[in-house]
Design an enzyme around this catalytic site. Sequence first.
Site, PDB file in Angstrom:
ATOM      1  N   GLU A 302       0.827  -1.213   0.000  1.00 23.45           N
ATOM      2  CA  GLU A 302       0.000   0.000   0.000  1.00 23.45           C
ATOM      3  C   GLU A 302       0.855   1.254   0.000  1.00 23.45           C
ATOM      4  OE1 GLU A 302      -2.792   1.985  -0.653  1.00 23.45           O
ATOM      5  OE2 GLU A 302      -3.883   0.490   0.522  1.00 23.45           O
ATOM      6  N   ASP A 306       1.268   4.035  -3.119  1.00 17.92           N
ATOM      7  CA  ASP A 306       0.850   5.421  -2.909  1.00 17.92           C
ATOM      8  C   ASP A 306       1.959   6.412  -3.222  1.00 17.92           C
ATOM      9  OD1 ASP A 306      -1.527   4.335  -2.097  1.00 17.92           O
ATOM     10  OD2 ASP A 306      -1.294   4.806   0.026  1.00 17.92           O
ATOM     11  N   SER A 524      -7.185   2.362  -4.032  1.00 17.50           N
ATOM     12  CA  SER A 524      -6.004   2.936  -3.400  1.00 17.50           C
ATOM     13  C   SER A 524      -4.943   3.283  -4.432  1.00 17.50           C
ATOM     14  CB  SER A 524      -5.417   1.980  -2.362  1.00 17.50           C
ATOM     15  OG  SER A 524      -5.118   0.743  -2.958  1.00 17.50           O
ATOM     16  N   ILE A 567     -17.363   9.139 -17.909  1.00 18.73           N
ATOM     17  CA  ILE A 567     -17.276   7.677 -18.050  1.00 18.73           C
ATOM     18  C   ILE A 567     -18.700   7.145 -18.165  1.00 18.73           C
ATOM     19  CG2 ILE A 567     -16.376   5.553 -17.070  1.00 18.73           C
ATOM     20  CD1 ILE A 567     -14.278   7.721 -17.812  1.00 18.73           C
ATOM     21  N   ASP A 587     -27.360  16.284 -19.743  1.00 16.30           N
ATOM     22  CA  ASP A 587     -27.503  17.630 -20.301  1.00 16.30           C
ATOM     23  C   ASP A 587     -26.112  18.139 -20.635  1.00 16.30           C
ATOM     24  OD1 ASP A 587     -29.295  20.639 -19.285  1.00 16.30           O
ATOM     25  OD2 ASP A 587     -27.754  20.367 -20.790  1.00 16.30           O
TER      26      ASP A 587
END
Length: 615
Positions: A302, A306, A524, A567, A587
Amino acid sequence: MRSLFKLVVLATCLFGSLPSEAIPSKDCAYRVKERISPPRGWVKHGDAPADRKISLKFALPQSKFGELEKHLYEVSDPDHERYGQHLSKEEVEELVAPHPESLDTVNDWLASLGFTEEDIVRSSAQDWITIKIPISMAEQILHAKYHVWKHVESGDYIVRTTSYSLPETLHEHIELVQPTTMFGRFKPEKSNIFKATPLPDFPAASKSEGVISAASGVTVDASCNQIITITCLQQLYNAVGFTPSAKGNSVGITGYLEQFANMQDLQSFFADQRPDALNSSFEVVSVAGGLNNQSLAEAGDEANLDVQFAFGISHPISPTFFTTAGRPPFIPDLDEPADDDENEPYTTWLDFMLSHPNPPLAISTSYGDDEQTVPFSFAQRACAGFAQLGARGVSLMFSSGDGGVGDGDPDPATQTCITNDGRNLTKFIPGFPASCPFVTSVGGTSHIPEVAVSTFFSGGGFSNFFPRPSYQDKDVKAYLAKLPKGLYAGLFNPNGRAIPDVSAQSDLFKVFIGGRAFLIGGTSASSPSFTGFVALLNDVRLKAGKSPLGFLNPFLYSKGFAGLNDITSGNNAGCGTPGFNASKGWDPGNASFSAVTGLGTPNFGILKKLVLDSH
C-alpha cells in the site's frame, strides 16, 4: 465560588452523596451518552485487563463550527468573491475552540478525579482532551464495562465497550469519548487494495499502435491496457510535457498500520518510469512514534503504491510520507506490558495535521472502512476535522473503497450487505471517510477507453450518515431521476452524500515492492494518482500568484466538471445486485455524475485552464 461548587457537585456524583437539600439530584445523575448493539461479526472474548492503559479522548463541542463551514464553502466556491482566501491555522482554531463554560466544566470534572494539568494533553484548539489511564479507571468514570472483543473472520482482538455514561451535567459539554464504541477495522486488507501479483505472471505488453481514448480524444499507447505506468497516466489524462516549477507547493501520503514506504524501491520505480527523478526522495514525518523501517522485507504494498505514483506524477513537488503509529492487534493471551495501543490511528494523524503549521497542500489516503462500523458521533467529528483542513487550503483525497456497493469484500460469494445496528437489514454499505462531504472521494476506472472498474471493485453509493451537500444537488438529483422507479428502494439513502466525486485508473499499476516489480490495483491506486494531478494543478495556480485549490468539490461540481472525462459504462455490483451504472451526461450544459465514477476522470490540459479562470 461557582467553579468550586461545581467541582464539589461532580466529585459527589462520583464518590458519594451530600445532603439532598444541598445539591439537586439531577446534578448527580449519570446518563447514558452512547450505546450500540454488538456489531455483527464481533463476539465477546472476555473481560478487559484492568491495568491496561488507554488514551481516553474527550471531544468538546466546537462552538462556532457552523461559521467555519460557511467560511469553508465561501473560500472553496469559484464563483464567490472570497474564493481562495483560505483561513489561517489560528483563525480555524478560534472557530472550533470550545465555549469557555464547556472548558471550565470539563476541567473541573477532571480535577475532581485528581488529574492535574500535567496529566492532560490538549489539542491546539482545546477541543480535544486526552488522558492516559488504566481501563479500570475508565470503567469507573464512564460507568462502563470494557471487554476484549474478537472479530470472528479475521481473528483480531480489540478492547471496547458497547455503552458508556457521563454525569448529566457534562452531556452538553462533551460530544463523545473514544475509544469506547468504535469497532472499525482499519487493517491493511481493508485499505481498499487488491492483491499484488508478480509482474512475470502477466503477459508482455503489446507493441501495437496507440489507441484513442473515447473520453478525452487523446492518444494512449496500447500497452497501457496491460500495464499502467506514469507515462500511461500522463498520456491518458493529457499531462504529457508538463513540468511543475512553482515554489511552496507540496503533496502528502498517509501511512498506517506499519505500512512502510521503501526508498530503495522508489529508486527502482524512478529508474523504470521516471528517470529524471532518480536520487530524489521524500520527507518522512513520524506521527505519534510511527516507525520508518527501510528493510526491503518490510516494504509495504500500500505505502509503495501510494508514494511511487503520487510522487512520481508530481515530481519535483515537495513530497511527504506520514508514518502514523498504529493500533497493533491486541493479543489477550500474552502477558503484555500495560501500554496504550487501542486508539484508532486515523484520528491520531488528523490531530497531528490540525496542529501542523504547514500541512501539504494535497494529501491522499487509501484507508477506509464500512461507514456503519464507525459510530455516527465519531464520523461527524472526524469529518469536522477534514473541514478544518479544507478551510486552510488543503485538498484531501480518499479512496472510495473496493467491493462495489457491498461491505468491501471483493468476493461476491462472501460479500455481505447487512446493517451493523442489530436490526440485520439488507442495505448497500457506503465507506468512510469517503462519505464525508468535506473530502474528495476517488473511485476507480480501468481499460482504455475507460470504463468503471470491474464488477465488485469500485466503491460508491450514498451515505447513511451525511446528507447530500448542496454542491451535489443538481447533478445527483438528475442521476437519481434517471434510475428506474423503485430500483433498489430501501437499499440506499437517496438523500445521502453521494460517492465517489471523481475517478482515475485503478488496476494493473506497475509498482516495485521489496525489490521486485508487481502489478497492483484498487481504488487505493486511483486516489494517489488523482492527488498527483491535483498537485500539478496547484502548481499552475501558485505559478500564477494564486492560492492553492483547497477543498475541491465546490469547484469540481460547478466549473471543474468541464475538465473531467465522462465515463459512460461499467457498474459497481454487490449485494446480489448490479449496483449503480455509469451513465452518459443528461444535459451537455451540466456535469454528469454516476454513483460509480462520480464526475469522471481528469483532463489536465483542460483543468489547468479552468483553475486559472477562477479567482
